[in-house]
Design a protein around this motif. Structure first.
Motif, mmCIF file in Angstrom:
data_model
loop_
_atom_site.group_PDB
_atom_site.id
_atom_site.type_symbol
_atom_site.label_atom_id
_atom_site.label_comp_id
_atom_site.label_asym_id
_atom_site.label_seq_id
_atom_site.Cartn_x
_atom_site.Cartn_y
_atom_site.Cartn_z
ATOM 1 N N ALA A 1 -3.506 -12.970 2.201
ATOM 2 C CA ALA A 1 -3.043 -11.663 1.740
ATOM 3 C C ALA A 1 -2.224 -11.037 2.859
ATOM 4 N N ALA A 2 -1.021 -10.599 2.551
ATOM 5 C CA ALA A 2 -0.196 -9.937 3.567
ATOM 6 C C ALA A 2 -0.116 -8.461 3.220
ATOM 7 N N ILE A 3 -0.579 -7.616 4.143
ATOM 8 C CA ILE A 3 -0.572 -6.169 3.889
ATOM 9 C C ILE A 3 0.813 -5.611 4.219
ATOM 10 N N MET B 1 -8.753 -2.297 -2.230
ATOM 11 C CA MET B 1 -7.938 -3.119 -1.318
ATOM 12 C C MET B 1 -8.791 -4.204 -0.658
ATOM 13 N N LYS B 2 -9.964 -3.793 -0.160
ATOM 14 C CA LYS B 2 -10.821 -4.773 0.533
ATOM 15 C C LYS B 2 -11.302 -5.840 -0.433
ATOM 16 N N ASP B 3 -11.637 -5.404 -1.646
ATOM 17 C CA ASP B 3 -12.116 -6.349 -2.650
ATOM 18 C C ASP B 3 -11.023 -7.375 -2.976
ATOM 19 N N LEU C 1 0.827 -1.205 0.000
ATOM 20 C CA LEU C 1 0.000 0.000 0.000
ATOM 21 C C LEU C 1 0.861 1.255 0.000
ATOM 22 N N GLY C 2 0.498 2.218 -0.882
ATOM 23 C CA GLY C 2 1.113 3.545 -0.850
ATOM 24 C C GLY C 2 0.043 4.535 -0.432
ATOM 25 N N ALA C 3 0.459 5.685 0.131
ATOM 26 C CA ALA C 3 -0.495 6.655 0.679
ATOM 27 C C ALA C 3 -1.579 7.007 -0.335
ATOM 28 N N GLY C 4 -2.798 7.150 0.165
ATOM 29 C CA GLY C 4 -3.917 7.577 -0.675
ATOM 30 C C GLY C 4 -4.512 6.455 -1.511
ATOM 31 N N PHE C 5 -4.240 5.201 -1.149
ATOM 32 C CA PHE C 5 -4.752 4.071 -1.948
ATOM 33 C C PHE C 5 -6.267 3.965 -1.812
ATOM 34 N N ASN C 6 -6.860 3.264 -2.742
ATOM 35 C CA ASN C 6 -8.307 3.100 -2.758
ATOM 36 C C ASN C 6 -8.697 1.929 -1.843
ATOM 37 N N ALA C 7 -9.322 2.242 -0.718
ATOM 38 C CA ALA C 7 -9.622 1.217 0.292
ATOM 39 C C ALA C 7 -10.621 0.188 -0.232
ATOM 40 N N ARG C 8 -11.528 0.629 -1.112
ATOM 41 C CA ARG C 8 -12.528 -0.303 -1.644
ATOM 42 C C ARG C 8 -11.838 -1.398 -2.474
#
Ligand code: HDE
Length: 703
Positions: free
Chosen positions: A588-590, A574-576, A565-572
């Motif tokens: 999945a490893a964050i 990511m969750k999907d 993840l980089g700043a300002g990523f789209n959380a939707r």
């Protein structure tokens, strides 16, 4: 020396004070205090049960005086510590173990009377130890090497140890050569290196003088020797064994293990980097999967054939350098093994487990394979020095789980207290003492033997190249390419040219194309030694079952996807992506620049499991990178992020991305198979499909 009376004693010596039923307060050597929870009020004791009042300081003559010999507590603790290591295994020193069970799918009574194969309702406990062969106990997991795959079945009729490998053939045909092959691959005796590596002169010197090893060499230079996980590799009993049924009918058998997760290997460049990033990669992977309840499973397969059929093969079934292609004798799946429990104690279980191919149960029998015959002696012998005496079977991990009684007595490390006067048989003084049993006892199968005592290698063992060629012709083009690259690496490291040229001569007998590739890369045109084979190789019908890739259906199950993840990523998104990865049975490893996590486009912080610096993409099977404009800029200027992406691309993995134009440019990411824009048409589903495929070999650089 007189005490320095003028100097104040240093920090007060630490003292520990028991607070009953609660905690003990310990003063550190710097004078600081720590609380140690002790709710059960369990006192620390010596091995004799004596409670210890101070576990921080030895007994000394005055605060700054010498230590007293009288300190039996210190001496007991240090003495035990001094002897904490047992001699490591001379081979297979590094390993990982797991408990589990074996369960047959159906009764195999028609072919074997072995109890553990007779009743589908019965689960037989097992302990498995996976290992590398050449390296010492502390060597890295991703060495190019054979992997041990040893299973101890605690059956109702005694322990059966199936001590196999992840490669179905072996280097040598006769046990007499085992110390030589192992000495050649181990660290060279004068310099003590290299460690866990075959790329050195002594190994290839021996191999090049031992044509019978050529088939095995094809396997160890292939990707089989750098598996992705112990959970994703096949296992083989290698030797031909015998099955015996109730009526005494015998047939030959070869044993196979098939991982439910399919076969996977890493690339050599990954192996090298994984060894640096996580030297315990395989051991950790097995441990974490079991701890997470993601239990590794393997199917147990039998290749059964009779003597008449064995006669018709072009090779000898007693020769451990040969396979029986599955196209000739199919593998029947007869049961499954599930590994569902990590060891409680690595030393007591994984280290002290003693496998012996001579541990057999009624219904099975050996063959005359001269390699197997030597092993029947070696393993028992090795346990005597490794575990210190003849009572190693009494260690909890080695004890049969069925009752066992005999009249053997005493010996070093005896842990039983046998009673009674009678320790001999026959006897009339102890009518309840154990007796031999014709009905239940192990009987050796009927196999006529004749002949003079000779030291010869049977003529039927003399074709050393045909199956090496069969292997090379049967594997997929990417596997062939990796095999050639491995040979170029290994032979390129040799200091002695004559050894290299001798090996090139062997390669010419195996496959001209392979030999030319290696010769070209080494610049050795026209120099290969001419080798005259004992028996000219023949072309056998390719056996696709020997392939590593394409043998099992594609799956993402059991794999690990790194989500950076980089700043300002789209959380939707990511969750999907995370939920779809998990739906596949994968993890999945964050990952974020900082372990505390990363902020999404709404400014919300999402915690990370791993920091980017500590998690290069080589430790994942596929990767996803998500960022907003600010994060993208930052990632593009971070060499760790750039190499994360470059490596994933280079290693032909599926890459899912969104919002990273600057990073992609910096990493030179092009539109290619398996590189999926998550905000594009294919979307997250397209990425998941790509990740299931595994590798996109078409992307592999032409080198
Ligand atoms: Fe082994 N081997 N080996 N080996 N082997 C050992 O036994 C030996 C061979 C294999 O996780 C040792 O307990 C001889 C073939 C595995 O604890 C030792 C020969 C195959 C393991 C020994 C062979 C194997 C060992 C060292 C040639 C595949 C690890 C420590 C005749 C079928 C077991 C020990 C574990 C361990 C001797 C050849 C597999 C020294 C003499 C072929 C998986 O006894």
């Amino acid at each position: 020396m007189p005490p320095k009376k003028t100097m104040k004693p240093k920090a007060p010596s630490a003292e520990s004070k028991q607070i009953r039923g609660g905690a003990s307060q310990v003063k550190g050597n710097g004078g600081e205090t720590h609380q140690q929870a002790n709710p059960a009020d369990v006192p620390l004791t010596t091995n004799q049960g004596l409670p210890i009042s101070d576990n921080q300081n030895s007994l000394r003559a005055g605060e700054r005086g010498p230590t007293l010999l009288e300190d039996f507590i210190l001496r007991e603790k240090i003495t035990h510590f001094d002897h904490e290591r047992t001699p490591e295994r001379i081979v297979h020193a590094r390993g990982a173990g797991a408990h589990g069970y074996f369960q047959p799918y159906r009764s195999m009574k028609a072919v074997t009377k072995a109890a553990f194969l007779s009743d589908p309702a019965v689960k037989t406990p097992v302990f498995v130890r996976f290992s590398t062969v050449a390296g010492e106990r502390g060597s890295p997991d991703l060495a190019r090497d054979v992997r041990g795959f040893a299973v101890k079945f605690y059956t109702s009729e005694g322990n059966f140890d199936l001590v196999g490998n992840n490669i179905p053939v072996f280097f040598i045909q006769d046990a007499l050569k085992f110390p030589d092959i192992i000495h050649s691959v181990k660290a060279e005796p004068d310099r003590g290196f290299p460690q866990a590596a075959s790329a050195h002169d002594t190994f290839w010197d021996f191999i090049s003088l031992m044509p019978e090893s050529m088939h095995m060499i094809m396997w160890v230079m292939s990707d089989r020797a750098i598996p992705r996980s112990f959970r994703m590799m096949e296992g083989f009993g290698i030797h031909t064994f015998r099955l015996v049924n109730e009526a005494g009918k015998t047939q030959f058998v070869k044993f196979h293990w098939r991982p439910k997760l399919g076969n996977s290997s890493v690339m050599w460049d990954e192996a090298v980097k994984i060894n640096g990033a996580d030297a315990d990669f395989h051991r950790r992977d097995l441990w974490e999967a079991i701890a997470a309840g993601d239990f590794p499973e393997y199917e147990f397969g039998l290749q059964i054939f009779d003597e008449a059929m064995a006669e018709r093969f072009e090779f000898d079934v007693l020769d451990a350098t040969k396979v029986i292609p599955e196209e000739l004798v199919p593998v029947q799946m007869v049961g499954k093994m599930v590994l569902d429990r990590n060891p409680d104690n690595f030393f007591a279980e994984t280290e002290q487990v003693a496998f012996c191919p001579s541990h057999l149960v009624p219904g099975l029998d050996f063959s005359e394979d001269p390699l197997l015959q030597g092993r029947l002696f070696s393993y028992l012998d090795t346990q005597l020095s490794r575990l210190g005496g003849p009572n190693f079977h009494q260690l909890p991990i080695n004890r049969p789980k069925c009752p066992f009684h005999n009249l053997q007595r005493d010996g070093i490390h005896q842990m039983e207290v046998p009673t009674g006067r009678v320790a001999y048989e026959p006897n009339s003084l102890a009518p309840d003492a154990p007796r031999e049993s014709m009905q239940r006892g192990f009987t050796t199968s009927v196999r006529p033997m004749e002949g003079n005592p000779v030291r010869v290698r049977s003529e039927s063992f003399s074709d050393h190249y045909s199956q090496a060629r069969l292997f090379y012709k049967s594997i997929t083009p990417p596997e062939q390419k990796h095999l050639a690259n491995a040979l170029i690496f290994e032979l390129g490291k040799l200091e002695t040219e004559a050894i290299r040229l001798r090996m090139l001569g062997h390669l010419q007998l195996i496959d001209r194309g392979l030999a030319d590739t290696v010769i070209g890369a080494l610049g050795a045109e026209g120099k290969a030694e001419k080798i005259t084979p004992a028996k000219a190789p023949i072309d056998l019908k390719p056996s696709p079952a020997l392939r590593l890739y394409g043998k099992f259906p594609p799956t993402l199950a059991g794999r690990k996807v790194g989500v950076l993840l980089g700043a300002g990523f789209n959380a939707r998104v990511m969750k999907d992506v995370v939920s779809q990865i998990e739906n596949e049975g994968a993890k999945a490893a964050i990952i974020a620049g900082k372990i505390e996590g990363e902020h999404d486009a709404q400014g919300q912080l999402h915690p990370a499991e791993m920091a980017l610096r500590a998690s290069p993409s080589v430790v994942f099977d596929a990767v996803v990178i998500l960022a907003g404009p600010e994060g993208d800029k930052k990632l593009a200027s971070d060499p760790n992020a750039v190499s994360f992406l470059m490596d994933a691309e280079r290693h032909c993995k599926a890459v899912g991305f969104s919002g990273i134009p600057a990073l992609s440019k910096q990493a030179g990411l092009a539109e290619q198979a398996g590189i999926v824009d998550l905000s594009g048409k294919a979307g997250v589903k397209g990425f998941i499909a790509a990740a299931r495929t595994g590798r996109f070999w078409e992307r592999e650089a032409e080198k």
